[in-house]
Write a protein that holds these residues in place. Sequence first.
Motif, PDB file in Angstrom:
ATOM      1  N   ALA A  61      89.270  11.324  -9.815  1.00  0.00           N
ATOM      2  CA  ALA A  61      89.791  10.727  -8.576  1.00  0.00           C
ATOM      3  C   ALA A  61      91.252  11.100  -8.363  1.00  0.00           C
ATOM      4  O   ALA A  61      91.656  11.428  -7.242  1.00  0.00           O
ATOM      5  CB  ALA A  61      89.632   9.209  -8.624  1.00  0.00           C
ATOM      6  N   ALA A  62      92.045  11.090  -9.415  1.00  0.00           N
ATOM      7  CA  ALA A  62      93.460  11.447  -9.293  1.00  0.00           C
ATOM      8  C   ALA A  62      93.623  12.922  -8.926  1.00  0.00           C
ATOM      9  O   ALA A  62      94.444  13.267  -8.070  1.00  0.00           O
ATOM     10  CB  ALA A  62      94.187  11.150 -10.605  1.00  0.00           C
ATOM     11  N   ARG A  63      92.844  13.787  -9.552  1.00  0.00           N
ATOM     12  CA  ARG A  63      92.946  15.211  -9.236  1.00  0.00           C
ATOM     13  C   ARG A  63      92.559  15.484  -7.799  1.00  0.00           C
ATOM     14  O   ARG A  63      93.204  16.244  -7.087  1.00  0.00           O
ATOM     15  CB  ARG A  63      92.079  16.039 -10.176  1.00  0.00           C
ATOM     16  N   ARG A  64      91.504  14.829  -7.345  1.00  0.00           N
ATOM     17  CA  ARG A  64      91.067  15.047  -5.963  1.00  0.00           C
ATOM     18  C   ARG A  64      92.035  14.433  -4.965  1.00  0.00           C
ATOM     19  O   ARG A  64      92.197  14.966  -3.871  1.00  0.00           O
ATOM     20  CB  ARG A  64      89.657  14.506  -5.782  1.00  0.00           C
ATOM     21  N   VAL A  85      95.318  14.248  -5.387  1.00  0.00           N
ATOM     22  CA  VAL A  85      96.489  15.137  -5.369  1.00  0.00           C
ATOM     23  C   VAL A  85      96.174  16.427  -4.624  1.00  0.00           C
ATOM     24  O   VAL A  85      97.001  16.950  -3.881  1.00  0.00           O
ATOM     25  CB  VAL A  85      96.964  15.429  -6.804  1.00  0.00           C
ATOM     26  N   SER A  86      94.956  16.946  -4.807  1.00  0.00           N
ATOM     27  CA  SER A  86      94.595  18.211  -4.172  1.00  0.00           C
ATOM     28  C   SER A  86      94.229  18.042  -2.699  1.00  0.00           C
ATOM     29  O   SER A  86      94.062  19.036  -1.999  1.00  0.00           O
ATOM     30  CB  SER A  86      93.454  18.886  -4.931  1.00  0.00           C
ATOM     31  N   GLY A  87      94.108  16.817  -2.238  1.00  0.00           N
ATOM     32  CA  GLY A  87      93.799  16.580  -0.826  1.00  0.00           C
ATOM     33  C   GLY A  87      92.341  16.712  -0.459  1.00  0.00           C
ATOM     34  O   GLY A  87      91.992  16.909   0.691  1.00  0.00           O
ATOM     35  N   TRP A  88      91.471  16.596  -1.433  1.00  0.00           N
ATOM     36  CA  TRP A  88      90.044  16.709  -1.144  1.00  0.00           C
ATOM     37  C   TRP A  88      89.499  15.458  -0.582  1.00  0.00           C
ATOM     38  O   TRP A  88      89.570  14.389  -0.837  1.00  0.00           O
ATOM     39  CB  TRP A  88      89.283  17.116  -2.393  1.00  0.00           C
TER      40      TRP A  88
END
Length: 56
Positions: free
Chosen positions: A48-51, A53-56
């Motif tokens: 969830a954090a990676r998505r 940050v990446s704007g997904w």
Amino acid sequence: MLGSLIAEILVWQVSLSALWLVLISRLEPLEVFAGLGCALLGAVAAVAARRAVSGW
């Protein structure tokens, strides 16, 4: 999309579970289940954090 999400969570789950098993001193069933549960929560949070940050 759903397949890649599940695969990413699974990779995190396996990685965090392996780390947990390396760090604990005793291998009791309750310790293993607690580690798997915490690793699953950590895996979902990491994805969830990676998505986020990446704007997904």
